[in-house]
Scaffold this motif. Structure first.
Motif, PDB file in Angstrom:
ATOM      1  N   LYS A  55       1.339  -1.384   0.162  1.00  0.00           N
ATOM      2  CA  LYS A  55       0.014  -0.111   0.166  1.00  0.00           C
ATOM      3  C   LYS A  55       0.910   0.848  -0.466  1.00  0.00           C
ATOM      4  N   GLY A  56       2.475   1.125   0.437  1.00  0.00           N
ATOM      5  CA  GLY A  56       2.724   2.566   0.838  1.00  0.00           C
ATOM      6  C   GLY A  56       3.733   2.702  -0.819  1.00  0.00           C
ATOM      7  N   LEU A  57       3.565   1.383  -1.836  1.00  0.00           N
ATOM      8  CA  LEU A  57       4.545   1.983  -2.621  1.00  0.00           C
ATOM      9  C   LEU A  57       2.931   2.226  -3.496  1.00  0.00           C
ATOM     10  N   LEU A  58       2.186   1.567  -3.383  1.00  0.00           N
ATOM     11  CA  LEU A  58       0.902   2.982  -4.205  1.00  0.00           C
ATOM     12  C   LEU A  58       0.608   4.408  -3.978  1.00  0.00           C
ATOM     13  N   GLN A  59       0.626   3.944  -2.466  1.00  0.00           N
ATOM     14  CA  GLN A  59       0.864   5.804  -2.404  1.00  0.00           C
ATOM     15  C   GLN A  59       1.757   6.424  -2.477  1.00  0.00           C
ATOM     16  N   GLN A  60       3.145   6.029  -2.738  1.00  0.00           N
ATOM     17  CA  GLN A  60       4.044   7.296  -3.995  1.00  0.00           C
ATOM     18  C   GLN A  60       3.984   6.880  -5.233  1.00  0.00           C
ATOM     19  N   ILE A  61       3.291   5.835  -6.027  1.00  0.00           N
ATOM     20  CA  ILE A  61       2.922   6.301  -6.738  1.00  0.00           C
ATOM     21  C   ILE A  61       1.487   7.692  -6.705  1.00  0.00           C
ATOM     22  N   VAL A  62       1.165   7.764  -6.312  1.00  0.00           N
ATOM     23  CA  VAL A  62      -0.096   8.007  -6.732  1.00  0.00           C
ATOM     24  C   VAL A  62       0.316   9.773  -6.936  1.00  0.00           C
ATOM     25  N   ASP A  63       1.243   9.685  -5.348  1.00  0.00           N
ATOM     26  CA  ASP A  63       2.067  11.115  -4.932  1.00  0.00           C
ATOM     27  C   ASP A  63       2.290  11.214  -5.690  1.00  0.00           C
ATOM     28  N   GLU A  64       3.273  11.430  -6.070  1.00  0.00           N
ATOM     29  CA  GLU A  64       4.483  11.194  -7.419  1.00  0.00           C
ATOM     30  C   GLU A  64       4.435  11.983  -8.975  1.00  0.00           C
ATOM     31  N   ASP A  88      -3.350   6.889 -15.632  1.00  0.00           N
ATOM     32  CA  ASP A  88      -2.673   8.143 -15.769  1.00  0.00           C
ATOM     33  C   ASP A  88      -0.962   7.970 -15.520  1.00  0.00           C
ATOM     34  N   TYR A  89      -0.375   6.698 -15.454  1.00  0.00           N
ATOM     35  CA  TYR A  89       0.646   7.394 -15.756  1.00  0.00           C
ATOM     36  C   TYR A  89       1.577   7.305 -17.722  1.00  0.00           C
ATOM     37  N   PHE A  90       0.038   7.006 -18.273  1.00  0.00           N
ATOM     38  CA  PHE A  90       0.277   6.785 -19.534  1.00  0.00           C
ATOM     39  C   PHE A  90       0.375   7.930 -20.058  1.00  0.00           C
ATOM     40  N   LYS A  91       0.006   8.518 -18.962  1.00  0.00           N
ATOM     41  CA  LYS A  91      -0.866   9.845 -19.979  1.00  0.00           C
ATOM     42  C   LYS A  91       0.522  11.375 -19.290  1.00  0.00           C
ATOM     43  N   TYR A 146      10.080   4.479 -24.099  1.00  0.00           N
ATOM     44  CA  TYR A 146       8.988   5.208 -25.128  1.00  0.00           C
ATOM     45  C   TYR A 146       8.808   4.726 -26.278  1.00  0.00           C
ATOM     46  N   SER A 147       9.241   3.006 -27.027  1.00  0.00           N
ATOM     47  CA  SER A 147       9.365   2.362 -27.484  1.00  0.00           C
ATOM     48  C   SER A 147       8.039   1.551 -27.186  1.00  0.00           C
ATOM     49  N   GLY A 148       7.468   2.007 -29.459  1.00  0.00           N
ATOM     50  CA  GLY A 148       5.751   1.338 -29.292  1.00  0.00           C
ATOM     51  C   GLY A 148       5.908   0.026 -29.416  1.00  0.00           C
ATOM     52  N   ASP A 149       6.911  -1.156 -28.373  1.00  0.00           N
ATOM     53  CA  ASP A 149       6.897  -2.313 -28.729  1.00  0.00           C
ATOM     54  C   ASP A 149       6.030  -2.890 -27.724  1.00  0.00           C
ATOM     55  N   LEU A 150       6.195  -1.395 -26.505  1.00  0.00           N
ATOM     56  CA  LEU A 150       6.144  -1.884 -24.788  1.00  0.00           C
ATOM     57  C   LEU A 150       5.096  -1.569 -24.792  1.00  0.00           C
ATOM     58  N   GLU A 151       3.955  -1.791 -24.062  1.00  0.00           N
ATOM     59  CA  GLU A 151       2.584  -2.232 -22.979  1.00  0.00           C
ATOM     60  C   GLU A 151       2.792  -0.481 -21.880  1.00  0.00           C
ATOM     61  N   LYS A 152       1.363  -0.044 -21.827  1.00  0.00           N
ATOM     62  CA  LYS A 152       1.409   1.497 -21.821  1.00  0.00           C
ATOM     63  C   LYS A 152       1.535   1.139 -20.685  1.00  0.00           C
ATOM     64  N   ASP A 153       1.455  -0.095 -19.677  1.00  0.00           N
ATOM     65  CA  ASP A 153       1.588  -0.182 -18.051  1.00  0.00           C
ATOM     66  C   ASP A 153       3.343  -0.425 -17.667  1.00  0.00           C
TER      67      ASP A 153
END
Length: 493
Positions: free
Chosen positions: A45-54, A87-90, A108-115
């Motif tokens: 949960k702490g990891l997700l919190q930092q992901i949201v905060d950043e 949100d991170y993709f945008k 930023y290669s087009g071969d990768l998934e957006k996640d």
């Protein structure tokens, strides 16, 4: 009376007795609790919190996503991560974000998934904790240095983990890391001296299991993984560390194991769950067993050890090793060689097991290998020839074989004399001797003879790749060496 210390002594004696009776090294199943303790890494949960905060584009708090994804009153953190992917993709594709180099240019290669962008952010957050851990560990300034030192002396058969971070690689530098689905493609009998990272690694952001989509993909192949690990759960002492019994990761794996066992209501004597409790009432004795509810009317009974310090546990595990400390790289190579020997079709047994003199005796060898009931004669069924034995059949000097080995190394980038493999073994590995004592297999004899006689052939690389030599032409070796080279080759043998 100090009931807790009596309980702890009894529990450690029982664990030690279990390991010694099974005569093989323990397997460690390591969860995020150890990373939080030693790396001060964030919780899930702490990891997700930092992901949201950043991410400046996210204007809702983490609690919003948790409430929005809750199922039957239970948090669904992988689903939260899935909701944050867009949100991170945008954010990643904003001109300023790319200009500031927040994400590596290669993602930023087009071969990768957006996640890939949310995964890169998760990796960067974890790496901050890792860098600080490295500094403290290297300088021996860590608050838990005693525990970490004792842990590094354990020498488990293998380590299984759902953690992404590289903490275990630092503590066990001689262990090889195997990631994700690579585990399924390898034999469990060769997984000695390895760290099996079933949910990916920070070194490969695309490999980590983070969002619900990742978990769904993982579940499709998880039963194959569980089927392989069943060998560990039955044949080795298994010590589960850093997991809560409510952790869905551990419950999911154990649930698959339960399906394969006949009677899960009986105590599994070789599985030990270590439960952390910071405040322990030393006037009471904690339970020694745990019934783990796996859902769907399934459960497992395992041994339980409640601790408020890991020192005594690590010390016990270190004392349990059935032989002295060994080089795990050597042990890993030997394990793979023995596995290849056992499955080999050859029946020629010209070399006595005693020539594997890196080890003191057969019992010593079987113990470090953690392989039970291995027929010692099978160990000698491949490495039957000196190089001279092979070249004499061609009517050539030993140096002709050396030249062919060099040709193969030059063309493939792999020198079959560089490690233990299906073609070659060095009997002096692990001994305090500068010289090599090389023996070659029937497969090596066939390979070298095919090359010498210019017949189509293939060579197997360590990664399993086969390289063809259908048009290989080797120069006549009868006059291909100077006297000086021939003398040098003879000294090597």
């Amino acid at each position: 009376m100090d009931y807790y210390n009596v309980y702890l002594e009894e529990s450690m004696d029982e664990l030690l007795d279990c390991i010694k009776k099974m005569q093989c090294r323990p397997i460690l199943f390591v969860g995020s609790g150890l990373s939080r303790r030693y790396m001060e890494a964030p919780s899930w949960k702490g990891l997700l919190q930092q992901i949201v905060d950043e991410n400046p584009l996210i204007d809702s708090p983490l609690e919003y996503y948790i409430m929005n994804t809750r199922i039957n009153g239970k948090e669904n953190l992988p689903e939260v991560a899935k909701h944050l992917v867009d949100d991170y993709f945008k954010f990643a594709w904003l001109a300023k974000t790319r200009e500031d180099g927040i994400f590596p240019e290669q993602v930023y290669s087009g071969d990768l998934e957006k996640d890939i962008y949310i995964k890169c952010k998760a990796v960067s957050i974890i790496e901050r904790s890792h860098k600080e851990f490295i500094r403290k560990f290297s300088d021996e300034q860590h608050d838990y240095m005693e525990e970490l030192s004792l842990l590094s002396d354990v020498d488990p058969h293998a380590i299984i983990t759902t953690n992404y971070d590289e903490m275990l690689e630092v503590i066990f530098p001689n262990y090889e890391v195997i990631v994700g689905q690579q585990i399924i493609r390898r034999s469990m009998y060769t997984h000695v001296g390895e760290i099996l990272k079933i949910h990916g690694t920070t070194l490969e952001p695309t490999s980590i299991v983070l969002s619900q989509d990742d978990y769904d993909k993982f579940k499709q192949k998880k039963k194959y993984l569980s089927a392989q690990m069943l060998t560990y759960f039955i044949e080795h002492p298994l010590v589960i560390l850093g997991y809560s019994v409510q952790d869905e990761n551990i419950k999911s794996i154990l649930s698959d194991i339960a399906e394969m066992l006949d009677d899960v209501n009986t105590l599994l004597p070789n599985i030990w769950l270590v439960e952390w409790q910071g405040d322990i009432d030393e006037t009471k004795q904690p339970p020694k067993e745990k019934l783990i509810d796996l859902g769907n009317n399934r459960s497992l009974r395992v041994n339980l050890i409640v601790v408020n310090s890991y020192s005594k546990l690590y010390k016990t595990l270190g004392e349990s090793v059935v032989v002295e400390k060994v080089n795990m790289k050597l042990l890993r190579n030997l394990s793979r060689s023995v596995y290849n020997i056992v499955r080999s079709k050859t029946t020629q047994l010209k070399v006595n097991v005693a020539t594997l003199n890196a080890f003191s005796d057969e019992d010593h060898l079987f113990n470090v290998m953690s392989v039970q009931n291995l027929n010692p004669s099978s160990l000698t069924s491949i490495y039957q020839y000196r190089l001279t034995d092979i070249t004499e059949e061609w009517g050539k000097h030993y140096s002709a074989g050396v030249k062919i080995l060099e040709e193969i190394a030059e063309m493939t980038g792999y020198d079959i004399r560089s490690d233990q493999n299906k073609y070659h073994i060095d009997m002096n590995i692990g001994r305090n001797r500068p010289s090599a004592d090389r023996w070659y297999s029937e497969a090596a004899k066939q390979l070298l003879s095919n090359v010498f006689y210019q017949r189509p052939t293939t060579v197997s690389l360590p990664n399993g790749e086969e390289i063809g030599y259908s048009d290989l032409i080797v120069a006549d070796t009868s006059d291909g060496f100077s006297n000086e080279e021939s003398v040098a080759a003879t000294v090597e043998e």
